[in-house]
Design a protein around this motif. Sequence first.
Motif, mmCIF file in Angstrom:
data_model
loop_
_atom_site.group_PDB
_atom_site.id
_atom_site.type_symbol
_atom_site.label_atom_id
_atom_site.label_comp_id
_atom_site.label_asym_id
_atom_site.label_seq_id
_atom_site.Cartn_x
_atom_site.Cartn_y
_atom_site.Cartn_z
ATOM 1 N N ARG A 76 0.753 -9.907 14.008
ATOM 2 C CA ARG A 76 0.721 -8.725 14.874
ATOM 3 C C ARG A 76 -0.077 -7.639 14.154
ATOM 4 O O ARG A 76 0.290 -7.199 13.077
ATOM 5 N N GLN A 77 -1.174 -7.242 14.770
ATOM 6 C CA GLN A 77 -2.044 -6.204 14.195
ATOM 7 C C GLN A 77 -1.245 -4.932 13.935
ATOM 8 O O GLN A 77 -0.458 -4.516 14.779
ATOM 9 N N HIS A 78 -1.420 -4.362 12.765
ATOM 10 C CA HIS A 78 -0.777 -3.116 12.342
ATOM 11 C C HIS A 78 0.741 -3.253 12.223
ATOM 12 O O HIS A 78 1.451 -2.242 12.269
ATOM 13 N N HIS A 79 1.241 -4.468 12.060
ATOM 14 C CA HIS A 79 2.687 -4.670 11.905
ATOM 15 C C HIS A 79 3.145 -4.016 10.600
ATOM 16 O O HIS A 79 2.504 -4.169 9.557
ATOM 17 N N VAL A 80 4.251 -3.279 10.676
ATOM 18 C CA VAL A 80 4.786 -2.571 9.512
ATOM 19 C C VAL A 80 6.227 -3.021 9.269
ATOM 20 O O VAL A 80 7.013 -3.131 10.215
ATOM 21 N N GLU A 81 6.550 -3.294 8.020
ATOM 22 C CA GLU A 81 7.929 -3.571 7.609
ATOM 23 C C GLU A 81 8.242 -2.710 6.405
ATOM 24 O O GLU A 81 7.341 -2.343 5.644
ATOM 25 N N SER A 82 9.523 -2.402 6.232
ATOM 26 C CA SER A 82 9.912 -1.628 5.058
ATOM 27 C C SER A 82 11.257 -2.115 4.539
ATOM 28 O O SER A 82 12.051 -2.712 5.278
ATOM 29 N N VAL A 96 1.934 -3.365 5.507
ATOM 30 C CA VAL A 96 1.164 -3.201 6.734
ATOM 31 C C VAL A 96 0.163 -4.351 6.813
ATOM 32 O O VAL A 96 -0.577 -4.606 5.861
ATOM 33 N N GLU A 97 0.158 -5.042 7.945
ATOM 34 C CA GLU A 97 -0.788 -6.136 8.160
ATOM 35 C C GLU A 97 -1.938 -5.648 9.038
ATOM 36 O O GLU A 97 -1.717 -4.968 10.043
ATOM 37 N N PHE A 98 -3.154 -6.023 8.653
ATOM 38 C CA PHE A 98 -4.349 -5.611 9.394
ATOM 39 C C PHE A 98 -5.387 -6.713 9.328
ATOM 40 O O PHE A 98 -5.673 -7.238 8.257
ATOM 41 N N ASP A 99 -5.947 -7.059 10.472
ATOM 42 C CA ASP A 99 -7.009 -8.062 10.545
ATOM 43 C C ASP A 99 -8.302 -7.374 10.978
ATOM 44 O O ASP A 99 -8.463 -7.040 12.153
ATOM 45 N N PRO A 100 -9.231 -7.140 10.028
ATOM 46 C CA PRO A 100 -10.459 -6.438 10.377
ATOM 47 C C PRO A 100 -11.389 -7.228 11.290
ATOM 48 O O PRO A 100 -12.236 -6.648 11.959
ATOM 49 N N ILE A 149 2.740 -0.775 -0.043
ATOM 50 C CA ILE A 149 2.852 0.597 -0.532
ATOM 51 C C ILE A 149 4.250 0.731 -1.145
ATOM 52 O O ILE A 149 5.248 0.431 -0.481
ATOM 53 N N PHE A 150 4.297 1.137 -2.394
ATOM 54 C CA PHE A 150 5.562 1.293 -3.098
ATOM 55 C C PHE A 150 5.816 2.771 -3.344
ATOM 56 O O PHE A 150 4.997 3.449 -3.975
ATOM 57 N N LEU A 151 6.936 3.287 -2.862
ATOM 58 C CA LEU A 151 7.374 4.652 -3.106
ATOM 59 C C LEU A 151 8.464 4.569 -4.173
ATOM 60 O O LEU A 151 9.552 4.035 -3.913
ATOM 61 N N ILE A 152 8.173 5.059 -5.353
ATOM 62 C CA ILE A 152 9.060 4.873 -6.509
ATOM 63 C C ILE A 152 9.654 6.227 -6.900
ATOM 64 O O ILE A 152 8.928 7.169 -7.233
ATOM 65 N N ARG A 153 10.978 6.303 -6.860
ATOM 66 C CA ARG A 153 11.678 7.529 -7.235
ATOM 67 C C ARG A 153 12.560 7.237 -8.437
ATOM 68 O O ARG A 153 13.399 6.343 -8.391
#
Length: 168
Positions: free
Chosen positions: A66-72, A87-91, A103-107
């Motif tokens: 799925r284009q632009h599929h986001v999981e967290s 985020v998955e993207f197929d150019p 993307i890793f958000l580290i606190r």
Amino acid sequence: PEVEYHEGDIRTFRLDRQFSVVLLHDASAYMMTPADLHAAYATAAAHLKPGGVLVTLPETLRSHFRQHHVESETREADGRTVTMVTVEFDPDPSDTWFEETFIFLIREPGQPLRVETDTHLAGLYHLEEMLDLLRAEGFDPQAEPWELSSLPPGEDYPLITAIKQRVS
């Protein structure tokens, strides 16, 4: 059981010995062209005894993409929190690869937010394409739902088992 680990390119690596079972998992996800995937299957075939079993699991199939599929997902331990967003993207949907950005958000206590990114390029195939490439290497592949999948029912990724045919 005892396990040996060897570093090498799955498309060309050879141990000059054969086994009853070969597991081809994460490395196959990075085969971005049919020729690369075929070469990885050829490596598996070269390392299997006749009648041996190859087990492989496609991580992403064209039918599930799925284009632009986001999981967290967020994990906490010892006062540290890490949130991972993918985020998955197929150019170019006409080829056989896509990009997956992590993307890793580290606190950490007493530290400002740290952001790290990592983009992977991975293969994207129809299941039948993968099965045809396995057949071309002398395998008899079977695809079954993978019971450990975290996807909802009906969206399971297949676990592929392929028996290497005996050479006459």
